[in-house]
Design a protein around this motif. Structure first.
Motif, mmCIF file in Angstrom:
data_model
loop_
_atom_site.group_PDB
_atom_site.id
_atom_site.type_symbol
_atom_site.label_atom_id
_atom_site.label_comp_id
_atom_site.label_asym_id
_atom_site.label_seq_id
_atom_site.Cartn_x
_atom_site.Cartn_y
_atom_site.Cartn_z
ATOM 1 N N VAL A 189 0.844 -1.198 0.000
ATOM 2 C CA VAL A 189 0.000 0.000 0.000
ATOM 3 C C VAL A 189 0.881 1.250 0.000
ATOM 4 N N GLY A 190 1.968 1.228 0.786
ATOM 5 C CA GLY A 190 2.888 2.358 0.786
ATOM 6 C C GLY A 190 3.472 2.617 -0.588
ATOM 7 N N GLN A 191 3.839 1.554 -1.290
ATOM 8 C CA GLN A 191 4.385 1.687 -2.642
ATOM 9 C C GLN A 191 3.335 2.238 -3.604
ATOM 10 N N ALA A 192 2.081 1.825 -3.412
ATOM 11 C CA ALA A 192 1.001 2.337 -4.261
ATOM 12 C C ALA A 192 0.783 3.828 -4.029
ATOM 13 N N ILE A 193 0.868 4.264 -2.772
ATOM 14 C CA ILE A 193 0.722 5.682 -2.467
ATOM 15 C C ILE A 193 1.817 6.489 -3.168
ATOM 16 N N VAL A 194 3.053 5.997 -3.129
ATOM 17 C CA VAL A 194 4.161 6.668 -3.811
ATOM 18 C C VAL A 194 3.854 6.802 -5.302
ATOM 19 N N ALA A 195 3.385 5.719 -5.908
ATOM 20 C CA ALA A 195 3.086 5.740 -7.342
ATOM 21 C C ALA A 195 1.951 6.711 -7.665
ATOM 22 N N LEU A 196 0.934 6.757 -6.815
ATOM 23 C CA LEU A 196 -0.202 7.647 -7.052
ATOM 24 C C LEU A 196 0.198 9.112 -6.906
ATOM 25 N N ILE A 197 1.079 9.407 -5.957
ATOM 26 C CA ILE A 197 1.550 10.778 -5.790
ATOM 27 C C ILE A 197 2.368 11.218 -7.001
ATOM 28 N N LYS A 198 3.137 10.291 -7.544
ATOM 29 C CA LYS A 198 3.990 10.627 -8.689
ATOM 30 C C LYS A 198 3.193 10.779 -9.977
ATOM 31 N N ASN A 199 2.066 10.091 -10.068
ATOM 32 C CA ASN A 199 1.259 10.164 -11.294
ATOM 33 C C ASN A 199 -0.229 10.116 -10.935
ATOM 34 N N PRO A 200 -0.755 11.193 -10.350
ATOM 35 C CA PRO A 200 -2.121 11.170 -9.819
ATOM 36 C C PRO A 200 -3.220 11.475 -10.827
#
Length: 236
Positions: A189-200
């Protein structure tokens, strides 16, 4: 402050509320591991427990002006506080984010899908649905993250919705044994949050369902029996 528009593909200035919690800590760890963010921790008091490379900002959660000041110049707020019983606190975080000009808000809803058939039948999920409606009306861009069953909980104790308890060696069949279930890890989930912040941009004002692995109850029971032996499990 006037609400900022979604005008770029990634953000750097991130604040986490509840960064020492079960969900907040692994999200913080993955943000730090990525290394491309300026991270602030929003907390009621500085206990000195956070890494030296993050900024700790204290605020009175019951005071809108205090929260707004704490969120000044921040681009993303991740709410990882305990959702149950804190609907009003989350609403205050929404309002403060809007006033401070935060670009993106992640609400603290890290459990059951509140819009699923099971979630809609669960009266305890109504405050989360109320918050979702509040977010939609507020105008602040948000991403609603829906994890699967927590693998760490499954391995350590009872798994909500699955009736698996490894400590007590019990496996209760629940519903359709051939239905695929989604499961996630805290780090996933933490990795998904990082990805979403980078490409929201493609996920703004949407619910995003996460899954690290899929399995059926039959598949899971088969693996458990293979590892421990069929006599090891009490199956009902």
């Amino acid at each position: 402050a006037k609400q900022r528009s979604i005008n770029k593909m990634a953000y750097r200035k991130i604040t986490i509320a509840g960064a020492n919690g079960t969900i907040g800590a692994p999200i913080l760890q993955e943000l730090l591991r990525d290394g491309s963010f300026e991270i602030s921790i929003l907390t009621r008091e500085d206990t000195g427990q956070f890494p030296s490379n993050v900024k700790v900002v204290t605020a009175d959660y019951s005071n809108l002006e205090s929260l707004t000041k704490a969120l000044k110049d921040q681009e993303v707020l991740i709410s990882a506080i305990r959702a149950e019983g804190n609907t009003e606190v989350q609403k205050a975080l929404v309002e403060a984010s809007k006033k401070a000009g935060v670009n993106l808000f992640f609400p603290a809803d890290w459990g059951i899908d509140i819009f699923s058939e099971i979630g809609l039948k669960n009266p305890y999920q109504q405050p989360k649905r109320d918050l979702h409606a509040y977010l939609e009306q507020s105008g602040i861009p948000f991403i609603h993250v829906i994890p699967g069953l927590w693998i760490e909980y499954m391995l350590g104790a009872a798994a909500p919705g699955l009736s698996l308890n490894i400590k007590e060696k019990k496996f209760e069949i629940n519903g359709d044994v051939s239905k695929k279930e989604d499961a996630t890890t805290f780090s996933g989930v933490g990795q998904a949050i990082v990805a979403l912040i980078k490409n929201p941009i493609n996920f703004i004002n949407k619910s995003v369902r996460l899954s690290d692995v899929e399995f059926t109850q039959n598949e899971l029971l088969g693996k458990l029996e293979k590892k421990f032996g069929p006599e090891w499990w009490q199956v009902t």
